[in-house]
Design an enzyme around this catalytic site. Structure first.
Site, PDB file in Angstrom:
ATOM      1  N   LYS A  70      69.152  -4.263  14.628  1.00  0.00           N
ATOM      2  CA  LYS A  70      67.698  -4.360  14.091  1.00  0.00           C
ATOM      3  C   LYS A  70      67.122  -5.686  13.286  1.00  0.00           C
ATOM      4  CE  LYS A  70      67.355   0.462  13.968  1.00  0.00           C
ATOM      5  NZ  LYS A  70      67.513   1.850  13.065  1.00  0.00           N
ATOM      6  N   ASP A 105      59.554   4.066  11.556  1.00  0.00           N
ATOM      7  CA  ASP A 105      60.657   4.902  12.242  1.00  0.00           C
ATOM      8  C   ASP A 105      59.599   6.267  12.703  1.00  0.00           C
ATOM      9  OD1 ASP A 105      63.053   4.457  12.763  1.00  0.00           O
ATOM     10  OD2 ASP A 105      63.808   4.571  10.719  1.00  0.00           O
ATOM     11  N   GLN A 144      68.002   4.049   7.252  1.00  0.00           N
ATOM     12  CA  GLN A 144      68.987   4.396   8.218  1.00  0.00           C
ATOM     13  C   GLN A 144      69.538   5.624   8.027  1.00  0.00           C
ATOM     14  OE1 GLN A 144      69.013   2.685  11.152  1.00  0.00           O
ATOM     15  NE2 GLN A 144      70.874   3.888  12.183  1.00  0.00           N
TER      16      GLN A 144
END
Ligand code: GUN
Length: 292
Positions: A52, A119, A96
């Protein structure tokens, strides 16, 4: 059989984003800034977060990686989320997953400002998705939709079986593929660990999406001739022949299943790069939604 090449498709998307960044620069506008929080040293999570950050560098986004030890107390993480919510230089951020057991994932997810939740995991964004209100779509399902769209895969009226009902893939994807959109208009079956006769259900599917994290779970005999197969699995499996000592394995027995399919995603190089591309799209949108 044709490969659904997520790597190539994601590279095209990254090129488009690169251009968008260049145009923003020319117009004197702010460059998108993505922050990522990583807790612990899980190899898979580390690989994804590094990818990312690398994608941000390539596109020209700013990025910040914040790392914590496995033992970090929940309050510290919550305080960091709060400070990122308030940090005007950060347009979007992610935490994450999975997080260590002593940390309540839902509590952390709910603490993220929905306007920075690139997200798309916050209840507000999931609710917006249900009601077609603009917001952020979860990165992996959105990446799969983009992959289907850009490769002109016909979905209207098709029978789609999704295996796995996770909050971040199966559940939201079942909603997205059911919608009156393109891609979409599928008749979706969301299968899970309590589903009976899974093999028979899969045999009738035009599209199978496997998202359970069990290497090689989808076997040849479960797949109809000409089906489209999307493999979301990325499990690390020991492999002495690989210099890293492991290889990534999908949820589909690729060698046996591929010859029966019309389209299939490889692992690696299928859904994974598309997840990252979607996150980048969401990060740019975070700024656009704010009118910056
Ligand atoms: N863990 C597995 N997939 C994802 C993802 O898309 N986002 C985050 N934050 N964690 C994940």
């Amino acid at each position: 059989m044709q490969l659904l090449d997520g790597k190539a498709t994601s590279e095209q998307i990254k090129k488009e984003l690169m251009l968008a960044v260049q145009n923003r620069k020319k117009e004197g506008k702010k460059i998108p800034h993505l922050a990522a929080i990583l807790v612990g040293n899980d190899g898979g999570s580390l690989t994804y977060v590094n990818a990312k950050v690398k994608a941000c560098e390539l596109i020209g986004f700013e990025s910040t990686l914040i790392r914590y030890d496995e033992t970090v107390p929940e309050e510290i993480l919550l305080a960091k989320v709060q400070s990122l919510n308030e940090d005007k230089s950060v347009d979007g951020f992610i935490v994450q997953l999975p997080l260590p057991k002593h940390i309540d994932e839902l509590k952390i997810t709910q603490a993220i400002d929905p306007r920075k939740d690139v997200d798309g995991f916050h209840p507000v964004n999931l609710g917006n998705m249900m009601l077609n209100i603009p917001g952020f779509l979860p990165a992996t399902p959105a990446g799969i939709m983009e992959l289907l769209k850009r490769n002109n895969i016909e979905t209207e009226g098709k029978k789609c079986v999704i295996i796995g009902r996770s909050n971040i893939v199966g559940m939201p994807l079942s909603v997205m593929l059911s919608k009156n959109t393109n891609p979409g208009n599928c008749t979706v079956t969301l299968a899970h660990s309590k589903t009976k006769n899974l093999k028979a259900i899969c045999q009738t599917a035009d599209i199978i999406i496997a998202a359970i994290g069990q290497p090689g779970f989808v076997k040849e005999e479960m797949v109809k001739e000409g089906a489209v197969i999307i493999d979301v699995g990325t499990t690390r499996v020991l492999d002495a022949n690989n210099p890293k000592g492991w290889k990534l394995c999908g949820d589909v027995d690729f060698e046996k299943v591929a010859p029966k399919c019309s389209f299939i995603t490889p692992v690696p190089g299928g859904v994974g790069p598309m997840t990252i591309a979607s996150l980048m799209i969401n990060t740019l949108r975070a700024m656009e939604l704010k009118g910056k």
